[in-house]
Every structure is written in structure tokens, then in C-alpha cells.
Design an enzyme around this catalytic site. Structure first.
Site, short mmCIF file in Angstrom:
data_model
loop_
_atom_site.label_atom_id
_atom_site.label_comp_id
_atom_site.label_asym_id
_atom_site.label_seq_id
_atom_site.Cartn_x
_atom_site.Cartn_y
_atom_site.Cartn_z
NE ARG A 79 -3.32 -0.82 5.53
CZ ARG A 79 -4.51 -1.33 5.47
NH1 ARG A 79 -5.51 -0.58 5.11
NH2 ARG A 79 -4.70 -2.59 5.74
CG ASP A 139 -10.81 8.60 4.91
OD1 ASP A 139 -10.00 8.85 5.84
OD2 ASP A 139 -10.96 7.47 4.42
CG HIS A 164 -1.59 -1.21 1.55
ND1 HIS A 164 -1.04 -2.17 2.35
CD2 HIS A 164 -2.79 -1.69 1.16
CE1 HIS A 164 -1.88 -3.18 2.47
NE2 HIS A 164 -2.94 -2.93 1.74
#
Lengths: 570, 570
Positions: free
Chosen positions: A537, A394, A217
Site C-alpha cells: 500500500r 504511526d 489506496h
């Protein structure tokens, strides 16, 4: 670059639909995942695997006879929700218990772990297996800190074969853990992948460079090197894996050379000529090696090499017949089709009997959760801006969605007569299931831990609240891997709980104690600006967050203050 | 971008080695290709498929039981040599004849066609099947002008199943042609691929655009459109294929949604949800459809949709069991391993008996071929520069390598006592086999055609040379698709042969006639500068060639002048 999609936020779900349609002979779609379309004997151990989407053939391609019984698919690169994992596990369970397999990432550890807890509470025996094959992500001495990459494939293949052979849950778990302990991978990347709807890659690798040890990722590599020949690249991949040879290994190995997406088959075959030579020169026997795309990362360019050091138990399991959409070995006898699973409609809520006192407290708790949802909706943009510095921006959206669902869940629980504890636990579940991702899982654990400790009997007082907060914190830190100083929500949660506990112990009333704890959480959240970001990540972006506070800690402090204000007002 | 390689010129060969190593249970490596590693019954029709490399799983992934018997692999995006095709066909032949399957491209048509001619001369019955599924490349009325793209897969699958079922060569050919006639594809591209060792993509598509109908080597599309949703893209792919529905089709179709390399599985699954809906809404029944990577183009981003309109004969063949490295269906019973094929060492040369006169002419012919090689070695850079305007700049290199090998072959043939005709035919074979590609194949056909017509008996005179040149031209234009005005070697070859023939007919001596013919070829080659480039693989680059002469025509004129000078000197 991901170029084919409709609405980006429906990408993973739509891909799952298409996958299930084209493979209708192998899998049945269920909400958030897929289960085998063939009949499975009663009593067989179920292997349920999953994680974020964007890694096909992982994980749907590995559902089938001799492989997994079901898969749970999160959003792109995001863990599936606890509720999804638990629900699909229930659908896959045949009475023999469940092995839950996933790569070792914070969000997956949280959600699969929380689902296991829920399922055990329902009497299902669940064993949790986080695959930890990536040698670049942590040293040999701390394998539990290693990420899971393409090692998922041999580990799940072996676990699936053991389960298919009718072994007991203990045996399947033991062999899966043995396979995991003897499986290591090492990878490189040439370029990053682009999420659906995004304009730019998630990360970039300088042209003419190879990012060595980069995660799937975009987690940080261990170094950059200049481009090299296929022969040199083979050495770079092989050497760290040979260094992991376990004592007493018999020299027989399963090998997987995996392309990440845009590195194509013929390049992998060229690389394989050198990899195979190096491994054979080291005296190893390559047992049914595999070259292809097994765990991808959208259109990322790069590859990884995985070695499983076989032994007399693992080798026959690696070689056993298997038939999934993306992995076939030998001939599997055809089986009768299974009926399409019936999905439960909206859950009908039922709660344990609660005392009148607890039901009165439940009304107050419901009002507080509604207040939280209102405050978080107002703070959405601001939290998004803070998160965008270090993450994908987000967080505000996730907190709004999660708290809105929690408030709705609280209202329904109240109407169904729940006590305060059950109401908060149920609100936590709704939060986790709706918000998804790591922060959703954490808030779910926090509220469920708090509510469970509170119970539905005694009225809420200062001592009970302190105990509940401690339990909530413990739920978060037990499954989550973050510690104080990692620049996460935990940096605010721990001082909050410590202050609340200390204030309550010195005799403060709940509203006073809570307000002081909220002040401590706010100070601690502000101080996260001084911290360097934790590993994980988001690291390539997170490095930019130095000098900025952590969004998770900020939103926790905001929630703590909001609850404090409600207690003082009420 | 192709990033993993050692020497770029060994990429295809090395990829083939790696492919054969990893799939040793399925294929045995042979020079230039691979054959099944399992035993095949005597008398079975052999299906031999191939083409350029860079398209994996095409073609090696489709060798196996129920599929092809062997594959011949050229360099990246370049046809394999005639000799490779012929040699591997001999290895795969089991006495039942051969179906030769490939995509409809000039170089493949030439080399597979020439190999078929050679093999028929050896008594092997060979049927040639050029797959023509790409509807974007030519109108419905001229299907024979259409390119072959992912339609290779259903056509070869069906042909392979027919052969495996023990059908006769006539039947296998008939069914393969039926499948081809009922198979159409339509594709789009988002971005070009980069050849091993190249710095820039072979072609580019403007960001935010979709190249509609682009071929798998960058051949021109029919239009560009702005990026669109997956749903709109599905309409764009489905509509042209529904328009091809054959009269009387029963509505049952094989469907293949194919990713070209960097367009990944999950994008294809998203697209599939819409494609499947459209096809079902059109009343079609999708019979074992496939979504994945079947015929790629290195790391090109894009996809294609293929429909085969099944009937009662084709459907069971599409559904029959098959087991290749990249395509499995059903369960194929295990078969005994075949012994590793023994490769012939360097061919021992033997030629038909020749007259003394022809052997004297052979010595002169050998000297002329040696002179050609010397002149072409000197002209290598200049020819490369001319070619680089419109192509990949390797024409000079190909001509040098081909003519050098031809001269060596001529010397060996002379030493083995060959007559002039056999010497030139053999020199042509060596040219084609060493140079490879389209121009190698053309020069091979030209010299072999010339030499065969000359024969090994009568002494070479003007009339014999004119007849031989006519035969050489016919060999080139029969298998090749270029006509005068297409801006190829044919633009110089045709006036050369016409002038030679006219001069000889009006009584000129050979040396005079040849010199005038060479002058005509030179003028014609210069005049190719006025032509627009012919359709074909190199089109995106070739458009730049307006105002520049064609390298193939220039080198043909150079060779004609060189031979003329030698005739006048000798």
C-alpha cells in the site's frame, strides 16, 4: 478532500454509526461493524465481509438479504483487528459455518486469517476468501498476488446468493472461489484522495495525466498516460480484461463500471457508452451490468471496470434478489426483524489449568511484557520518525498502544492464574486488538504463536524458547506475505530466530542465546536501510525509504534486546 | 473536475445514452430524455420532470414506477428546450393530464412554462410545479422566489406516488404543491465543480472556508464561514430548517442529507450522526430518512439538508413503494415492458389557412428573419466577447444557431403556405429548440408571441405590429422573471415596445416607428452597462459585468435595428 469530520481518528467509527442509524431497517450496529437487522435461518452459511473504511458502499452497503450477513470495518484504509473479525463472526454465525470475504491486502489477510484460526479453535468452520481481481497488480500466472478492488462486489454478491439459497459451506466456498477466479478488474486514477484530518492528498497524479492500474489506496500504477477521450479510456479499460477471458467462457458476463469517488455518474455513463459497445462488439452478452459507485476510495477521482465471466452456476446467483443499503436487485420478501445483538461486556478471562512452574514463568513473562511496554513508550517518537520516511508515521504510536494493552492483558492473565504460554498468547491478542493495522496483527500473531508453542505446563528453558520463537515466526510468515528482503519486520525476525535456534542447538544458555539473537536482529534491522521497499500500500511513500531502515524491523530488534536485557537482569 | 468526456458539447447527451443503456429495464431513451420502460395504465396522471444535466441522479434516476413517468434533460446546467419538454410530455401522456416538475430556475420556468402553453393549446391539461425549497435563496415571505435544490426528490417522490395511486390531476397537483410548500433545504459548498471541457472550476470557495447557502450552480451564498467540525456543520444546516417549521406540523419529517458530488458517503454518515441527534432532540420523528447523493452538481464538494414536514396525506406517499434507477423503496410489483417509443421523424409542417395578404407579408417576414440570421452570424464573436464578461460566453453562438434555425424554419413555413403570424411563431419554435438555454427560450417566446398576435389574416400594419410586439413582450415577462433593471434583454425590450407603441399611437408609419423604437432599445442596451447584474445562476461571474452592457440587451437592440433597416429598405 475529506472535509467533514470531528476528530479524524474517530472518522471511521462515526461514519459506521451514521450508516447504521440511517439504515436501521437493514443493519444493527455492533462494536467495529454491523450485522443484518433481519432474522436469518439457523444453519445458513454466514458471509462476513470487511476491510478498511473509506470505501463505502464497501463494505456496509453490502450487508443484507442475498448479500453478506455482517461486515467488519477497520479504520480508514486499515484492516480491522483480529478480535473484531472474530467477535463479529461469532455474532453472525448461525451454525452453518462462515465464509470470510475481504480484498487481498496484507493487513486483511493477517487479521481475517488470524481470526479464522481463532474461530476454528472454537469449533466454527471458517473458509477464508481473499478477492484477487485487480489485473494491474500482478500477472495472470500469479493471481494469488493480485489485490482485491471492485471485484469484491460480484464475488460477494454471488457468495451471498449461494448462502441465501441454503447451500452448504463447501458449496458456497467453491462458488465464491469460482466467481473470484472468473472476476477481473482494471482501474485508472486522475487524482488521489485525502484522509480525514490530512492537509494533502495521500498521493497525486500529475495534471493532464491518467495513472493506469493504480490501486484504491494509491498503490503504484503500471504506467502514466496523458489524458484521453472517453472512447480511448474505454479501450484502455476493456483490453486487459478481454485478455483474461477464461477458456470455454460462454460469453455472458456481469460487468461493473465503478467510480472511485469524485468521478461522477454522468462521466461514468459517458464512458459506459463506449465500454458497452466494445464489450458487445467482442461478442459478449452483458448480464445486468452496473454503473455507479460500488467500491470507492474517499474522494479519489478515477474508475475501474470489472468483468465476471459467468457460467450456468454463477449467472443465477448474480441475478438472484438482494437487498442491502447500496445494492438492490429484484424483490426480496420482507423478513421479521432480528433483536438487537447483545454485546458481551469486557471479556471475563479464564485460562486452562497451568503448572506451578509455568505460573512462576508467567510472572517473569508478565514483567518482561511490562518492560517492553515501558521501552516502547519511550521509543514512540523515534519509531514514528523512522516510519514517517516510508509510511504514515504511526508505527511508534501503534507499538506503544499495542504493548501497553499487552502489558495490561498480561497482568490480568497473571491475576487469573494463567500459565506463561496462555499469558503471552493473551497479551498478543490484546496487542493486536488495540494496535490494529498490520503491525498490530503481526505482533499479535508472533506472541500468540510463541505462547501457544510454550504451553502452560513445562518450565521455560532454552530449547522451549527456541521452539516457541520458531512457531511465532511461522505464524507471522504463514499469514503474512512478507519474505526476507521485503524490508519489513521479517528481515529482523528471521535472523533472530535462526541465531537463537543455532545458539541453543550448540548448547548456549537462554540468556546468552537470546542476546546473540538480539544482536543479529539489530544488525539485520540496520541493514534494511540498504533494501528497496517491498510492494504494498505504502509504495508511493515507501520509495523515499531507500537509505533508511524499516521501522518494523527496528522495533523488533529493540524488543529483542529489551527481552535479552531482562533475561540477563533476572 | 469533470475528466471523462469526448466532445464536451455532447457530454449531456452521451451521459443520457449511457444512463438509458445501463437502465434499459427501467427507461427507454427518447430524443432529449427518457420515458418509463414499463407499461403505464391509461388515464394515469403523468409526472414529467427535468432540468439541466450534471445533477444525476436528478433527474433520470427518478423515472420509474411510483416516481416520474419521464424526464427531459437539458445540456449541463441548462434548461431543456421548450420543444423537448413538449415532445416528451406528449410521449408520456396517458390521457390523465400532466404535472410538470422542475426546480425554480429562470430557464426552466420559461421552457417548461412555454411547453405547458403549447400542450394546453393541443388540449392536454398541464399543471406546472416549480420546486422552491432552498431557504438560502429568498426569505420565507417570498417562497416563490426560492430556487429548487434537493427538495426536488421528496416533492417528486410524493407527486409520483399520488399519480401512481390513480389520483386525479387536481389531487396530484394539490399534493405536489402541499409537499413543495412543506419542503425546505439548506446547503453548503466547499468547492466548485468543473464543466466538461473547462480548465477551471465554475466558481471557487477559499480553502478553509465553507460557502453557506450556495446554490447548486454556484449561485451566491449568503456568507462564508471558516471550516468547522461536523457537529458545528450539522447545527448550521439544521437551524434554518427548524425555523421553517409550519404551524400545526405533527413533528414527523422526511429528511434527506444530500452530497453534491465530491463529498463522500462516509463524510455524510459522520454528519448524519449529529443531524439526526439535533432533529430528534427537537422532538421530531424521522420517517425513512435518506443519506446519499440525490441531486449532485458534477464534482462539487458540499452537501444540503432537506426536511419535508409530513402530514397524514403526505406520509403514506413518501413511504409508498417506488422503483427508479436511483431510488427504490419497498417492493414494486413487476410490470410488463412497454414497447420502445416510436420517435416522429422531422415534423411535417401544416399551418392554418392564411389570407393572400398575410402570405405576401409572410414572404417579407421570411426575408427579415433571414437577414437577422445573417447579421447575427456576423456578430457571433462580438456577442460572445460581451457575454464572456458576465456569463459563459456562449450568447453569440446561441443567437447564431437559433436565428439560423429560425430562418430555415421560416423558409419551410413559407413553402408550406403559412401566413405571416404562423411563419414567425414557427420560426420562434425553431429558434428556441435549436438554441436551447434561457436566451433561446426567450427568443422563442418573443417570436411566437409576436406571430400569434399578428395572426394569418389581416395585413401587417403599424397598429398590428405594435400589438404583436406588446404580446411578444408579455409572453417573455410573464414566464420569465426578469424585470427592467435586472440587466437582461428585458431592459432593451421594454423601451423598444413602449416607444413603438407610443410612436404608432401618435400616427407614425411602421418603418419610422420601428426605427425610433430600435434607437430606444440601443440606448437602453448601452445603459445596461451602468446596472449591477441580476440575481441568477451566473452571479459569481456576473459581478464582473459592472461597467459592461448586457449581451442579451445588446443583441435585442441589434435585431431591432436590423429589422428597422429591412423595413426601411423594403
Amino acid at each position: 478532500m475529506t472535509l467533514i469530520y470531528d476528530e479524524p481518528e474517530r472518522f471511521a467509527q462515526s461514519a459506521l454509526e451514521g450508516f447504521c442509524d440511517i439504515n436501521a431497517h437493514l443493519v444493527h450496529p455492533v462494536r467495529g461493524g454491523a450485522v443484518r437487522a433481519t432474522q436469518t435461518p439457523e444453519g445458513k452459511v454466514a458471509l462476513v465481509i470487511g476491510g478498511g473504511s473509506g470505501h463505502y458502499p464497501a463494505f456496509g452497503g453490502y450487508v443484507g438479504i442475498g448479500l453478506a450477513d455482517a461486515t467488519v470495518a477497520g479504520d480508514v484504509f486499515a484492516s480491522p483487528s483480529t478480535e473484531s473479525v472474530a467477535r463479529i463472526c461469532r455474532q453472525a454465525h448461525r451454525g452453518g459455518g462462515i465464509v470470510l470475504g475481504f480484498g487481498n491486502y496484507a493487513g486483511d489477510v493477517l487479521n481475517f486469517g488470524a481470526a479464522a484460526t481463532r474461530l476454528r479453535g472454537e469449533g466454527i468452520d471458517v473458509r477464508v476468501l481473499a478477492v484477487t481481481d485487480d489485473v494491474a497488480s500482478a500477472p495472470k500466472e500469479t493471481p494469488e498476488l493480485r489485490r482485491g478492488v471492485a471485484g469484491d462486489v460480484p464475488v460477494f454478491k454471488i457468495a451471498g446468493a449461494a448462502a441465501e439459497a441454503g447451500m452448504t459451506l463447501d458449496e458456497v466456498e467453491r462458488l465464491a472461489r469460482l466467481a473470484n477466479a472468473r472476476t477481473q478488474s482494471f482501474g485508472i486514477a486522475f487524482s488521489g484522495c485525502t484522509l480525514p484530518g490530512a492537509d494533502a492528498p495521500l498521493f497525486t497524479v500529475e495534471k493532464g495525466s491518467v495513472a493506469v492500474g493504480l490501486g484504491i489506496h494509491g498503490e503504484p500504477g503500471i504506467r502514466d498516460e496523458t489524458s484521453m477521450s472517453a472512447k480511448a479510456l474505454a479501450d484502455l479499460l476493456v483490453d486487459p480484461l478481454l485478455a483474461e477471458r477464461p477458456a470455454g467462457a460462454n460469453g455472458r458476463v456481469a460487468v461493473l463500471l465503478n467510480g472511485l469517488g469524485a468521478t461522477k455518474y454522468e462521466e461514468l455513463f459517458v464512458l459506459w457508452t463506449h465500454v458497452a459497445r466494445r464489450l458487445r462488439d467482442a461478442g459478449l452478452t452483458l448480464v445486468q451490468p452496473e454503473v455507479g459507485e460500488f467500491v470507492t476510495s474517499l474522494d479519489m477521482a478515477g474508475c475501474s471496470l470489472t468483468i465476471t465471466w459467468l457460467d450456468v452456476e454463477l449467472e443465477p446467483l448474480w441475478l438472484a434478489p438482494a437487498h442491502g443499503a447500496a445494492f438492490r436487485r429484484g424483490n426480496v420478501e420482507p423478513r421479521a426483524a432480528a433483536p438487537k445483538p447483545v454485546e458481551a461486556d469486557a471479556d471475563t478471562l479464564s485460562f486452562a489449568a497451568a503448572s506451578d512452574a509455568s505460573r512462576r514463568d508467567a510472572a517473569k513473562a508478565c514483567a518482561i511484557v511490562e518492560r517492553l511496554a515501558a521501552v516502547l513508550a519511550e521509543a514512540e517518537d523515534e519509531l514514528g520518525r523512522i516510519d514517517a520516511v516510508a509510511g504514515d508515521g504511526d508505527h511508534g504510536q501503534g507499538m506503544r498502544r499495542g504493548s501497553t494493552a499487552a502489558a495490561e492483558g498480561a497482568r490480568k492473565a497473571l491475576a487469573a492464574g494463567a500459565g506463561a504460554g496462555s499469558l503471552l498468547a493473551h497479551a498478543g491478542d490484546r496487542w493486536a486488538d488495540t494496535a490494529g493495522g498490520t503491525s498490530g496483527a503481526i505482533w499479535g500473531l508472533l506472541l500468540r504463536g510463541f505462547g501457544t508453542a510454550l504451553g502452560d505446563d513445562a518450565p521455560v528453558n532454552a530449547a522451549a524458547a527456541a521452539r516457541a520463537a520458531t512457531a511465532g515466526r511461522d505464524a507471522v510468515t504463514t499469514l503474512g506475505r512478507a519474505r526476507v528482503g521485503d524490508k519489513t519486520l521479517v528481515d529482523a525476525l528471521v535472523p533472530f530466530v535462526e541465531t537463537l535456534d543455532a545458539e541453543v542447538k550448540r548448547g548456549a544458555r537462554l540468556r546468552e542465546a537470546w542476546s546473540r539473537a538480539a544482536e543479529a536482529a539489530t544488525r539485520a534491522a540496520d541493514e534494511t536501510a540498504q533494501l528497496t521497499p517491498r510492494l504494498g500500500r505504502a509504495r508511493p511513500l515507501a520509495a523515499k525509504s531507500i537509505g533508511h531502515p524499516d521501522a518494523g524491523a527496528v522495533s523488533l530488534a529493540l524488543c529483542a534486546r529489551t527481552v535479552g536485557e531482562a533475561l540477563n537482569a533476572g
